[in-house]
Design an enzyme around this catalytic site. Structure first.
Site, mmCIF file in Angstrom:
data_model
loop_
_atom_site.group_PDB
_atom_site.id
_atom_site.type_symbol
_atom_site.label_atom_id
_atom_site.label_comp_id
_atom_site.label_asym_id
_atom_site.label_seq_id
_atom_site.Cartn_x
_atom_site.Cartn_y
_atom_site.Cartn_z
ATOM 1 C CB VAL A 154 -11.629 -22.000 -30.242
ATOM 2 C CG1 VAL A 154 -10.828 -20.731 -29.938
ATOM 3 C CG2 VAL A 154 -11.344 -23.064 -29.197
ATOM 4 C CB CYS B 117 -8.912 -29.304 -23.246
ATOM 5 S SG CYS B 117 -9.568 -28.143 -24.460
#
Length: 425
Positions: free
Chosen positions: A17, A258
């Site tokens: 990220v 996730c």
């Protein structure tokens, strides 16, 4: 709209990220990347990301200063926290990293700064947990001396189409001025959607993956039913997909950090509030049972062929195709279940090295061309290298045996002519 400010951006956490974010922002602002791992810092400074989340060319052309000294964050007036938020073995939120990052930020926070979190959390974590930690560590009061915001990460590892500069980024802030500041920073490289408050943005992030988890759980359950009916799930979905409002999902193993993790953040908070989230947890239960089901079907097919204590080759150990990340991969559960059934397991995955395979999965990782004859091949992750293999390469490695192709990536091969039992979800 507030006037554009002279931001010096600090990013805490340079994983899948934070690093792409740093690269894009460095084209518009001075960027400092804080990373604690000395080896990773060395790799990044030398223009190489071993995880391949950004290319070497992108990294070399970026203007990022890397540091392992948290005191350097004092230079920054816009700090972004992008650290992992996993779950514990008890399936509860593990906020260790985000709390530590909050403390680090607080200890090195200058007055007038904006702090934005990207980590996936349940609604309330940013303001109710992270904010007090920063205030305590800094001695500065939020709202008076510094501001807080939230812009949830929306990164799909391995996806070269939906990169962060080509998607909408949800942004939020504690007040209108902060929202404007956060929107301007992220709007420098991508489109933004302004959420009305931080908790809404936190909730939006977590339900993105809950929705996908539930859709996959539905088609996984359908695959169990269709197997008992002697039907191919893929063919049923293709037929149903001719209706204009039918959404095509495929069954599979739900791993990674996730889809298989984020639902537990919201269910935890819901249970704290006295509500039992039945549908979300039911979906999780279905997806969690799939590794055992895949092994059970494989062993049943082997027993039907008179094979006991089989030699099995597992193809693919990362959590999804064409990425190098093995975290929370369901391959580990498949391997463990095979070994409990007295199978001898070898694995092949071109995306990770042998050391990582032994460390994460406890098995050797060999090149496919070195795989000998097996009783069963289990294609768990359809890496592009596996798609490029000829049918003959498979035939000679599992003569008369069993192939379990989880995603159906090789379902066009006539396995039956070779005496091979072909299974898929």
């Amino acid at each position: 709209m507030t006037k554009e400010k002279n931001w010096k951006i600090g990013i805490v956490g340079l994983g899948y990220v934070g690093l792409p974010l740093a690269v894009h922002l460095s084209r518009h602002y001075p960027v400092l990347g804080y990373v604690r791992n000395a080896k990773r810092k060395h790799d990044l400074e030398n223009g190489h990301d071993p995880n391949a989340d950004v290319t070497d060319e992108e990294l070399r052309n970026s203007k990022i200063d890397f540091t392992s000294d948290p005191a350097q964050l004092k230079q920054c007036n816009f700090i972004i926290v992008a650290v992992p938020t996993p779950i514990t073995d008890e399936l509860r939120p593990d906020l260790t990293a985000v709390k530590e990052a909050s403390r680090t930020v607080g200890e090195n926070l200058q007055s007038g700064s904006v702090v934005v979190f990207e980590s996936t959390v349940y609604p309330g974590v940013t303001e109710d947990i992270c904010q007090p930690i920063i205030e305590s560590a800094s001695g500065l009061r939020c709202g008076r001396d510094w501001k807080i915001g939230y812009s949830p990460e929306r990164v799909n590892p391995g996806d070269k189409e939906h990169t962060i500069d080509k998607i909408y980024k949800v942004v939020s802030g504690m007040d209108v001025e902060t929202l404007d500041d956060v929107a301007q920073v992220y709007g420098s490289f991508t489109k933004v959607h302004r959420a009305p408050n931080i908790k809404t943005a936190e909730a939006a992030k977590v339900i993105e993956n809950i929705q996908r988890d539930l859709n996959i759980a539905l088609v996984n359950e359908l695959s169990i039913i269709f197997d008992r009916l002697g039907l191919r799930t893929k063919e049923v979905v293709e037929a149903a997909g001719t209706k204009w409002n039918f959404h095509k999902y495929r069954p599979g193993l739900v791993g990674g950090h996730c889809i298989g993790v984020d639902p537990y953040y919201l269910t935890f908070r819901a249970q704290e509030l006295g509500y039992d989230p039945k549908v979300i947890l039911a979906g999780r239960a279905i997806n969690n049972q799939m590794p055992e089901l895949v092994v059970e079907r494989t062993m049943k097919a082997l027993v039907a062929k008179g094979v006991v204590n089989p030699n099995v080759c597992v193809m693919g150990m990362t959590f999804k195709e064409n990425v190098k990340d093995p975290r929370n991969s369901k391959a580990k559960e498949v391997i463990n279940a095979l070994q409990k059934n007295n199978a001898q397991v070898v694995a092949t995955d071109p995306m990770i090295d042998d050391e990582k395979a032994r460390e994460e999965f406890g098995v050797a990782n060999v090149a496919f061309e070195e795989v000998g004859k097996c009783d069963a091949l289990m294609i768990l992750v359809p890496h592009r290298q596996f798609l490029e293999l000829s049918s003959d390469e498979f035939f000679k490695r599992v003569p008369g045996g069993v192939v379990f192709d989880v995603t159906g990536c090789r379902d066009t091969v006539d396995w039956a002519k070779q005496g091979i039992t072909y299974l898929t979800l």
